[in-house]
Scaffold this motif. Structure first.
Motif, PDB file in Angstrom:
ATOM      1  N   ARG A  83       0.839  -1.191   0.000  1.00 29.42           N
ATOM      2  CA  ARG A  83       0.000   0.000   0.000  1.00 29.42           C
ATOM      3  C   ARG A  83       0.881   1.251   0.000  1.00 29.42           C
ATOM      4  O   ARG A  83       0.602   2.232  -0.680  1.00 29.42           O
ATOM      5  N   LEU A  84       1.978   1.179   0.751  1.00 31.75           N
ATOM      6  CA  LEU A  84       2.873   2.328   0.851  1.00 31.75           C
ATOM      7  C   LEU A  84       3.481   2.671  -0.493  1.00 31.75           C
ATOM      8  O   LEU A  84       3.649   3.835  -0.836  1.00 31.75           O
ATOM      9  N   GLU A  85       3.819   1.642  -1.272  1.00 31.04           N
ATOM     10  CA  GLU A  85       4.403   1.904  -2.591  1.00 31.04           C
ATOM     11  C   GLU A  85       3.430   2.701  -3.441  1.00 31.04           C
ATOM     12  O   GLU A  85       3.810   3.640  -4.134  1.00 31.04           O
ATOM     13  N   VAL A  86       2.155   2.291  -3.383  1.00 32.75           N
ATOM     14  CA  VAL A  86       1.137   2.990  -4.168  1.00 32.75           C
ATOM     15  C   VAL A  86       1.010   4.432  -3.694  1.00 32.75           C
ATOM     16  O   VAL A  86       0.990   5.370  -4.487  1.00 32.75           O
ATOM     17  N   TRP A  87       0.962   4.599  -2.377  1.00 35.13           N
ATOM     18  CA  TRP A  87       0.840   5.954  -1.817  1.00 35.13           C
ATOM     19  C   TRP A  87       2.000   6.829  -2.262  1.00 35.13           C
ATOM     20  O   TRP A  87       1.824   7.973  -2.648  1.00 35.13           O
ATOM     21  N   ALA A  88       3.201   6.276  -2.151  1.00 31.85           N
ATOM     22  CA  ALA A  88       4.399   7.050  -2.468  1.00 31.85           C
ATOM     23  C   ALA A  88       4.349   7.511  -3.915  1.00 31.85           C
ATOM     24  O   ALA A  88       4.710   8.653  -4.237  1.00 31.85           O
ATOM     25  N   GLU A  89       3.882   6.635  -4.795  1.00 31.12           N
ATOM     26  CA  GLU A  89       3.780   7.044  -6.201  1.00 31.12           C
ATOM     27  C   GLU A  89       2.774   8.175  -6.355  1.00 31.12           C
ATOM     28  O   GLU A  89       3.012   9.133  -7.092  1.00 31.12           O
ATOM     29  N   GLU A  90       1.668   8.046  -5.659  1.00 27.53           N
ATOM     30  CA  GLU A  90       0.645   9.087  -5.742  1.00 27.53           C
ATOM     31  C   GLU A  90       1.159  10.422  -5.233  1.00 27.53           C
ATOM     32  O   GLU A  90       0.839  11.478  -5.769  1.00 27.53           O
ATOM     33  N   ASP A  91       1.939  10.361  -4.158  1.00 28.40           N
ATOM     34  CA  ASP A  91       2.340  11.590  -3.486  1.00 28.40           C
ATOM     35  C   ASP A  91       3.513  12.277  -4.152  1.00 28.40           C
ATOM     36  O   ASP A  91       3.771  13.450  -3.892  1.00 28.40           O
ATOM     37  N   ALA A  92       4.254  11.557  -4.965  1.00 29.31           N
ATOM     38  CA  ALA A  92       5.444  12.153  -5.557  1.00 29.31           C
ATOM     39  C   ALA A  92       5.032  13.285  -6.494  1.00 29.31           C
ATOM     40  O   ALA A  92       4.037  13.194  -7.204  1.00 29.31           O
ATOM     41  N   ASP A  93       5.799  14.351  -6.429  1.00 26.99           N
ATOM     42  CA  ASP A  93       5.566  15.492  -7.304  1.00 26.99           C
ATOM     43  C   ASP A  93       5.966  15.071  -8.716  1.00 26.99           C
ATOM     44  O   ASP A  93       7.131  14.765  -8.984  1.00 26.99           O
ATOM     45  N   PRO A  94       5.001  15.044  -9.662  1.00 25.57           N
ATOM     46  CA  PRO A  94       5.321  14.529 -10.992  1.00 25.57           C
ATOM     47  C   PRO A  94       6.373  15.368 -11.723  1.00 25.57           C
ATOM     48  O   PRO A  94       7.066  14.866 -12.599  1.00 25.57           O
ATOM     49  N   ASP A  95       6.503  16.641 -11.334  1.00 28.06           N
ATOM     50  CA  ASP A  95       7.492  17.494 -11.996  1.00 28.06           C
ATOM     51  C   ASP A  95       8.866  17.404 -11.361  1.00 28.06           C
ATOM     52  O   ASP A  95       9.844  17.892 -11.912  1.00 28.06           O
ATOM     53  N   GLY A  96       8.909  16.837 -10.174  1.00 24.49           N
ATOM     54  CA  GLY A  96      10.176  16.787  -9.433  1.00 24.49           C
ATOM     55  C   GLY A  96      11.024  15.612  -9.885  1.00 24.49           C
ATOM     56  O   GLY A  96      10.701  14.910 -10.848  1.00 24.49           O
ATOM     57  N   PRO A  97      12.125  15.408  -9.174  1.00 24.22           N
ATOM     58  CA  PRO A  97      13.004  14.286  -9.477  1.00 24.22           C
ATOM     59  C   PRO A  97      12.261  12.967  -9.255  1.00 24.22           C
ATOM     60  O   PRO A  97      11.348  12.910  -8.433  1.00 24.22           O
ATOM     61  N   PRO A  98      12.616  11.954  -9.987  1.00 23.33           N
ATOM     62  CA  PRO A  98      11.931  10.666  -9.824  1.00 23.33           C
ATOM     63  C   PRO A  98      12.205  10.046  -8.448  1.00 23.33           C
ATOM     64  O   PRO A  98      13.262  10.275  -7.854  1.00 23.33           O
ATOM     65  N   VAL A  99      11.238   9.300  -7.990  1.00 20.34           N
ATOM     66  CA  VAL A  99      11.361   8.699  -6.662  1.00 20.34           C
ATOM     67  C   VAL A  99      11.398   7.185  -6.803  1.00 20.34           C
ATOM     68  O   VAL A  99      10.558   6.589  -7.477  1.00 20.34           O
ATOM     69  N   THR A 100      12.374   6.584  -6.171  1.00 22.71           N
ATOM     70  CA  THR A 100      12.429   5.134  -6.106  1.00 22.71           C
ATOM     71  C   THR A 100      11.939   4.705  -4.724  1.00 22.71           C
ATOM     72  O   THR A 100      12.328   5.308  -3.731  1.00 22.71           O
ATOM     73  N   VAL A 101      11.071   3.735  -4.695  1.00 27.27           N
ATOM     74  CA  VAL A 101      10.570   3.275  -3.402  1.00 27.27           C
ATOM     75  C   VAL A 101      11.112   1.876  -3.131  1.00 27.27           C
ATOM     76  O   VAL A 101      11.033   0.992  -3.974  1.00 27.27           O
ATOM     77  N   GLU A 102      11.698   1.722  -1.962  1.00 33.60           N
ATOM     78  CA  GLU A 102      12.159   0.400  -1.555  1.00 33.60           C
ATOM     79  C   GLU A 102      11.414   0.014  -0.286  1.00 33.60           C
ATOM     80  O   GLU A 102      11.229   0.827   0.600  1.00 33.60           O
ATOM     81  N   THR A 103      10.974  -1.225  -0.223  1.00 33.61           N
ATOM     82  CA  THR A 103      10.319  -1.669   0.999  1.00 33.61           C
ATOM     83  C   THR A 103      11.055  -2.883   1.535  1.00 33.61           C
ATOM     84  O   THR A 103      11.650  -3.643   0.773  1.00 33.61           O
ATOM     85  N   ALA A 104      11.012  -3.003   2.839  1.00 33.29           N
ATOM     86  CA  ALA A 104      11.708  -4.134   3.452  1.00 33.29           C
ATOM     87  C   ALA A 104      11.021  -4.519   4.749  1.00 33.29           C
ATOM     88  O   ALA A 104      10.458  -3.677   5.447  1.00 33.29           O
ATOM     89  N   LEU A 105      11.072  -5.791   5.017  1.00 34.67           N
ATOM     90  CA  LEU A 105      10.567  -6.321   6.287  1.00 34.67           C
ATOM     91  C   LEU A 105      11.795  -6.799   7.038  1.00 34.67           C
ATOM     92  O   LEU A 105      12.461  -7.730   6.585  1.00 34.67           O
ATOM     93  N   VAL A 106      12.138  -6.113   8.121  1.00 40.85           N
ATOM     94  CA  VAL A 106      13.399  -6.476   8.792  1.00 40.85           C
ATOM     95  C   VAL A 106      13.142  -7.044  10.178  1.00 40.85           C
ATOM     96  O   VAL A 106      12.058  -6.899  10.740  1.00 40.85           O
ATOM     97  N   GLY A 107      14.157  -7.641  10.707  1.00 38.06           N
ATOM     98  CA  GLY A 107      14.118  -8.112  12.099  1.00 38.06           C
ATOM     99  C   GLY A 107      13.293  -9.361  12.309  1.00 38.06           C
ATOM    100  O   GLY A 107      12.908  -9.664  13.427  1.00 38.06           O
ATOM    101  N   ARG A 108      13.017 -10.103  11.233  1.00 42.54           N
ATOM    102  CA  ARG A 108      12.106 -11.239  11.428  1.00 42.54           C
ATOM    103  C   ARG A 108      12.763 -12.400  12.138  1.00 42.54           C
ATOM    104  O   ARG A 108      12.103 -13.263  12.662  1.00 42.54           O
TER     105      ARG A 108
END
Lengths: 368, 128
Positions: A83-108
């Motif tokens: 869900r966060l990846e989708v949100w991040a894409e929505e929130d990124a300023d389309p005119d600004g620099p491109p945003v790469t989103v990385e997600t991780a599940l740590v400490g398992r």
């Protein structure tokens, strides 16, 4: 964001009401920093495309699991990250620099418990990827109910990271540990502490006792006055309440004696005639102290044990069927209301009559 | 030795305290799961300690020591249920399911099955 911003931002995530805003803020902050860098980097840079922003969403899995594949909590965590990846894409300023989103599940593979544990896995992740800036959600609570945001921020700073709390639009509704204080609270606490100190000293009213007592009581009152009392004390109400409490105490003692005889009977009976189940009911008491009193009284009396209290909902573990009946008849609840609100409040119907006694989460069958 | 009513009361209280302490121990051993054991530990143990402390208070007669003992007693009443609540709440948070009579039926069925398979076991099942 100025010079402090970084194009690579680490965001520890978990379920929280302000997460959406934090994502938006983190993405924009990283983008801003990337924009500044590409301009400031000046002539050499070929354009914003190469100096894009990266946002790392990291979910510390704070539980230990025998088989990670079977645990539904991992599925929920992964759903959140998607869900966060989708949100991040929505929130990124389309005119600004491109945003790469990385997600991780740590400490398992670790059992995360203290703020230090959470900070350690986050710091490990940051170190692996050379991250320096952490944006935290103001409502982020990795440890469930326990407030751990401040110590977590502290630990992260200790690990050499720059920590920033996302300024979310909705004000954080986290209740402050230190309430608003006033002088009457201080004096009351001081007086009670002083009296207690002198009592333990056997009322030997020598100068030494009086002086040390004053110092001790002063310290106690200074350190705790904003913690231990959450409302303005109404001293005039206390004698009446104390008198009612004096009536309540013998009643409670009697109930406790009965409780113990019934428990002793059950425990020593060869067949162990128990029929435990977890019940829930809405108690008609309000405020911290009455709820605490009722919860403790319930624990002390026949075959009932308070497992969880939230607001007015009580989860009670009951040992036998008869203890359930007693609980829903509401004698104790009524007595607690009498202590705190007077005789009129005692007339409120019992949980059963109000229909506030729901069937438990787990409805154990009747004893046959 | 035991001459005055006060002495009798002290002995009675101490005996009752010991009895309930014993009940708490037996309960912790016999009851099936964490929640039910917390019942034994919180209630019987509280009363056991409180009765013993009451015996102590009476032994000392009137004086500061008695007042202190009474304070101890009050603290027992406040802290014991709180501790039991904290433990069971932690268990509840961790998702530990309470034991129910269904578990017993299940176990008895399992037991009968093993008994059918293995006839010459002694019938000591009732005492569970």
């Amino acid at each position: 964001m100025g010079g402090e911003g970084s194009t690579e931002v680490l965001v520890p995530v978990g379920e929280s009401s302000t997460l959406r805003n934090t994502v938006a803020y983190a993405v924009r902050a990283a983008q801003d920093a990337a924009g500044v860098e590409s301009e400031g980097g000046g002539e050499g840079a070929t354009g914003p495309a190469e100096s894009g922003a990266t946002v790392h969403f990291v979910y510390p899995a704070g539980w230990r699991s025998g088989d990670p594949k079977d645990d539904p909590r991992f599925d929920r965590a992964r759903e959140l990250l998607d869900r966060l990846e989708v949100w991040a894409e929505e929130d990124a300023d389309p005119d600004g620099p491109p945003v790469t989103v990385e997600t991780a599940l740590v400490g398992r593979e670790r059992y995360l418990f203290s703020p230090g544990d959470f900070a350690a896995v986050l710091a490990d992740y940051a170190e692996d990827r050379g991250l320096e800036v952490v944006v935290v959600d103001p409502e982020y609570q990795p440890g469930g109910n326990a407030p751990m945001l401040r110590p977590l921020e502290f630990e992260l700073r200790q690990a050499g990271l720059t920590v920033e709390e996302a300024p979310v639009e909705r004000p954080a509704r986290r209740t402050r540990f230190l309430g608003r204080a006033n002088l009457s609270q201080f004096l009351l606490l001081f007086g009670v502490s002083y009296a207690f100190y002198l009592l333990l000293g056997g009322f030997a009213l020598t100068g030494f006792e009086l002086a040390t007592g004053a110092i001790t009581a002063g310290l106690v009152a200074y350190l705790l006055w904003r913690i231990s009392l959450t409302e303005t004390p109404h001293v005039t109400r206390y004698p009446l309440r104390a008198a009612r409490m004096a009536l309540y105490a013998p009643y409670l003692l009697w109930e406790i004696a009965k409780a113990n005889l019934s428990i002793a009977y059950v425990v020593l009976h060869p067949d162990l005639p128990i029929d435990p189940s977890l019940e829930r009911f809405e108690a008609a008491v309000w405020g911290d102290l009455p709820v605490t009193t009722l919860a403790n009284s319930i624990t002390l009396t026949p075959g009932t044990l308070t497992v969880e209290v939230s607001e007015r909902s009580f989860y009670i573990h009951t040992l036998t069927a008869s203890s359930r009946e007693d609980l829903f008849d509401g004698a104790l609840e009524r007595a607690v209301r009498f202590v705190f609100y007077g005789r009129d409040a005692a007339a409120i119907p019992s949980p059963r009559e109000r229909g506030d006694s729901g069937p438990g989460i787990d409805d154990g069958g009747e004893e046959t | 030795m035991i001459s005055t009513p006060g002495d009798v009361l002290i002995v009675l209280l101490a005996a009752a305290g010991t009895f309930f302490g014993g009940v708490a121990a037996v309960g912790v051993l016999r009851l099936p799961d964490l929640y039910t054991r917390a019942h034994a530990a919180s209630k019987s143990d509280t009363l056991g300690a409180v009765l013993s402390l009451a015996a102590v208070a009476i032994t000392f007669g009137s004086g500061v020591t008695t007042v202190k003992t009474v304070f101890l007693l009050v603290f027992m009443f406040v802290t014991n249920p709180t501790a039991a609540h904290a433990i069971t709440r932690a268990a509840h948070d961790q998702g530990i399911e309470p034991w129910t009579t269904d578990d017993r039926r299940q176990r008895e069925q399992d037991r009968e099955r093993t008994r059918d398979a293995d006839r010459d076991r002694s019938p000591e099942v009732g005492a569970e």
